[in-house]
Enzyme design. Structure first.
Site, PDB file in Angstrom:
ATOM      1  N   SER A 576       0.959  -1.728   0.129  1.00  0.00           N
ATOM      2  CA  SER A 576       0.373  -0.130   0.304  1.00  0.00           C
ATOM      3  C   SER A 576       1.055   1.230   0.331  1.00  0.00           C
ATOM      4  O   SER A 576       2.307   1.413   0.602  1.00  0.00           O
ATOM      5  CB  SER A 576      -0.822  -0.251   1.114  1.00  0.00           C
ATOM      6  OG  SER A 576      -1.004   1.536   2.005  1.00  0.00           O
ATOM      7  N   TYR A 589      -1.597  -0.044  10.435  1.00  0.00           N
ATOM      8  CA  TYR A 589      -1.294  -0.491   8.981  1.00  0.00           C
ATOM      9  C   TYR A 589      -0.401  -0.112   8.393  1.00  0.00           C
ATOM     10  O   TYR A 589      -0.107  -0.935   7.805  1.00  0.00           O
ATOM     11  CB  TYR A 589      -3.338  -0.139   8.699  1.00  0.00           C
ATOM     12  CG  TYR A 589      -3.469  -0.134   7.163  1.00  0.00           C
ATOM     13  CD1 TYR A 589      -3.644  -1.354   6.861  1.00  0.00           C
ATOM     14  CD2 TYR A 589      -3.253   0.541   5.983  1.00  0.00           C
ATOM     15  CE1 TYR A 589      -3.910  -2.173   5.052  1.00  0.00           C
ATOM     16  CE2 TYR A 589      -3.469  -0.073   4.980  1.00  0.00           C
ATOM     17  CZ  TYR A 589      -3.675  -1.253   4.377  1.00  0.00           C
ATOM     18  OH  TYR A 589      -3.919  -0.897   3.019  1.00  0.00           O
TER      19      TYR A 589
END
Length: 698
Positions: A576, A589
């Site tokens: 990501s 995350y």
């Protein structure tokens, strides 16, 4: 009127046939499809069917007879109007006036084009004159196991007479072509009133005045042959000389096969990468565990349709069924000499049989590999081809079983087999095959593939020619995803990427389904967006387990298989933008994604010598179609940016340099770039985010 058969399926549906009315071509196609639906009657691509109708000649407006016949390379089970050829019957028969004998066969095939009636015709096959020189309205040329067993048995002509008396003709083996059509015509003229003809070592011709009569005739002939063989088997009391060894239990057979498949795949791919198939059906086990295996297997198959797909003979492995297959070096030491011997024997076969104009020798590796006590493997260019090769060898087993029960099995002489395998017309057919897709012959395993980004990646890989094993935690979602693909394209495996046992099972499925794995895509994921004080240890552990530990375990098991194969490979991790950019409310995350990215670089450095490339694809803002935006993550990101959830797509699109909405398909394109385009790239990161300047890696 419904018919009852014990050895074939009666599939004629009166209502469906009635709906086709008097359309003889439609009825011929219907007959073809239901015949092809029963593998005891003919296998995929095997045999051909035809009908003759009266049509208006577009030039003279006169009534002419037209023959409609399966075109070259088709399959009667899936035959459609687009797969047949329409030829003037009289013109085809007039080719007798210019036929120059057996040396003229190849030229005759070119002359078929001068007989074309339907300009949309599929290319006529080599069997076209076999139908055209017979006078019947509907004709079936089939390769039933029972009939080939009789055709390949010693004293085949005598046995044909014993079974059917004067109602069936018999023609000795001859390569398909115009002259064989003349021999069928001669047989009929000398035996008027027969219902069909047995072709020595080859198959069956049957016919009828209507499509239904032809269908019933074919079934009745096959049923009688099957019953005769069944009786002989019972009289003999044993099959293939009786059992020599016992099979392993089913679970152990699967375990051994899964361990061995990557090694076999690597060896069978010494010239061209291959896709694998495994079967341990009762029919296979009865043959490969028998006393007669060593006698019958080297003889080779008899029917041309069989050995064109299976090679002339299989490779029998010299391995104990319960051998320790975890010792890769020891197993390879046993396997490599066997493969080398097989390749050399194939080269000797080619050199001793070749002609001055023979095509170059093809891949000398085995297609069919037998492991007594365990099962049978096949390897070919794609899953359909290797599965069909396996099915054809099972047909060959049935033929050997029947022929041995009757008298004894006979195979084609090697020269005859070579002349079929390396026929210039067969070579021309191979050259007409479409170019292989970029990921053809590759096997991919994708985590989180039941939806969202993972499903889009699987779709892309399949579209580019790969076989894909889809994995997901949800069995229900996985079944729905697998159902969206065609047969032979994918397999599914329920897999929790935090479980080493589940991952091993998923890779086992990949090995059993396709022979191994070449591409590993870790796409499974979740997202938790919380501030530091709100992030729990449970949140932290879940992110680390799914994203980081899962990636580690997937790579560890995948690399072990790739190394067994010795064919290199690809690992692509879906990370990501958040692994590069420091944003609010994202400590768990973002840290996990950063760990994924650096693990990719570490593995790229470690695995380069194995030709295993490891790369990262970084999405950002994939809201449409992405599972992680269904719930708390979307709410957390909206809160972080001070906007409402409904405004997130527009927010993310506006903030990238290209002002584009990023879709799952865009991420799939990034993955394909890594595995299908950038063949000399490893340790790299591809950002698929529309251009986020603060995420630029350099």
């Amino acid at each position: 009127m419904e018919k009852t058969f014990s050895h074939v399926d009666y599939l004629w549906d009166e209502q469906k046939a009635a709906e086709l009315g008097d359309d003889q071509v439609a009825l011929f196609l219907y007959r073809s499809n239901i015949l092809g639906a029963d593998l005891r009657i003919t296998n995929y691509g095997g045999g051909n069917t035809s009908c003759k109708t009266i049509e208006k000649d577009p030039l003279t407006n006169e009534d002419v007879e037209v023959m409609w016949v399966k075109g070259s390379g088709g399959d009667i089970g899936t035959l459609t109007r687009q797969g047949i050829a329409g030829l003037y019957t009289e013109r085809l028969r007039n080719l007798k006036n210019v036929y120059g004998g057996l040396e003229d066969e190849d030229r005759m095939v070119g002359l078929f084009n001068h007989c074309i009636y339907d300009l949309d015709s599929k290319a006529p096959s080599i069997d076209t004159p076999l139908h055209g020189l017979l006078p019947f309205a509907h004709i079936d040329h089939l390769h039933p196991d029972a009939l080939i067993a009789i055709a390949a048995a010693e004293d085949s002509e005598k046995i044909t007479k014993e079974i059917w008396g004067d109602t069936m003709g018999w023609v000795p083996w001859q390569r398909p072509g115009f002259d064989l059509g003349l021999q069928l015509e001669k047989c009929l003229n000398e035996n008027p009133g027969i219902r069909g003809i047995v072709l020595g070592s080859h198959g069956l011709f049957t016919w009828g005045d209507t499509s239904y009569e032809c269908y019933i005739n074919s079934l009745e002939v096959i049923e009688k042959a099957s019953s005769y063989i069944e009786k002989k088997v019972k009289e003999n009391g044993s099959v293939f000389g009786g059992q020599k060894i016992e099979s392993l239990p089913a679970d152990q057979r699967k375990d051994q096969a899964a361990k061995l498949m990557p090694l076999l795949r690597g060896l069978a791919s010494s010239e061209n990468r291959m896709i694998g198939h495994f079967t341990d059906s009762d029919t296979v086990l009865q043959f490969i565990n028998s006393n007669d295996l060593d006698k019958l297997a080297p003889m080779g198959t008899s029917c041309p349709d069989h050995f064109l797909r299976t090679k002339i003979q299989p490779l029998i492995l010299d391995l104990d069924k319960d051998a320790d297959l975890d010792d890769t070096e020891a197993v390879l030491a046993k396997l490599e000499p066997s493969f080398e011997q097989y390749r050399q024997e194939y080269k000797d076969y080619y050199e001793s049989c070749k002609h001055d104009n023979s095509p170059a020798m093809r891949d000398p590796n085995p297609v069919i590999i037998i492991f007594p006590g365990v099962g049978m493997f096949s390897f070919a260019k794609n899953k359909q081809t290797t599965r069909v090769a396996s099915e054809f060898y099972i047909n060959a087993i049935n033929v050997m079983r029947g022929a041995e029960a009757i008298t004894s099995y006979t195979s084609l002489p090697r020269q005859e087999a070579f002349d079929i395998e390396y026929w210039l017309l067969e070579e021309a057919k191979l050259q007409r095959m479409p170019k292989e897709q970029p990921l053809s012959r590759k096997v991919a395993l994708v985590t989180g593939a039941a939806g969202g980004i993972g499903k889009a990646i699987a779709d892309k890989l399949v579209a580019e020619g790969a076989n894909v094993v889809l994995t997901d935690m949800s069995d229900e979602a996985l079944k729905e995803a697998v159902a969206t693909y065609k047969k032979d394209q994918v397999a599914g495996a329920v897999c929790d990427v935090t479980s080493e046992e589940a991952i091993k099972k998923a890779y086992k499925e990949a090995c059993l389904a396709f022979g191994g794995v070449d591409i590993v895509i870790h796409s499974a994921g979740l997202a938790i967006s919380k501030a530091l004080e709100d992030t729990t240890q449970k949140d932290w552990d879940l992110l680390q387990n799914v994203l980081v530990k899962g990636q580690f375990l997937m790579a560890q098991e995948g690399v072990a298989i790739m190394r067994k194969q010795g064919l290199g490979g690809d690992i692509v991790n879906i990370a990501s933008k958040n692994g590069l950019v420091s944003g609010p409310n994202n400590v768990g995350y973002g840290t996990a994604k950063a760990a994924q990215q650096h693990m990719t670089r570490l593995l790229a450095a470690e695995l380069g010598s194995d030709k295993i490339r490891v790369n990262t694809v970084n999405p950002d803002g994939v809201i449409v179609g992405s599972k992680i935006w269904e719930g708390a993550w979307a709410e957390g990101r909206a809160k972080a940016y001070g906007i409402e959830v409904k405004d997130l797509p527009a927010h993310y699109a506006k903030r990238n340099l290209l002002n584009e909405i990023i879709l799952p398909d865009d991420i799939a394109d990034g993955v394909f770039a890594c595995v299908g385009v950038l063949q000399k790239s490893t340790g790299n990161t591809i950002n698929v985010d529309g251009g986020m300047a603060n995420a630029f890696v350099r």
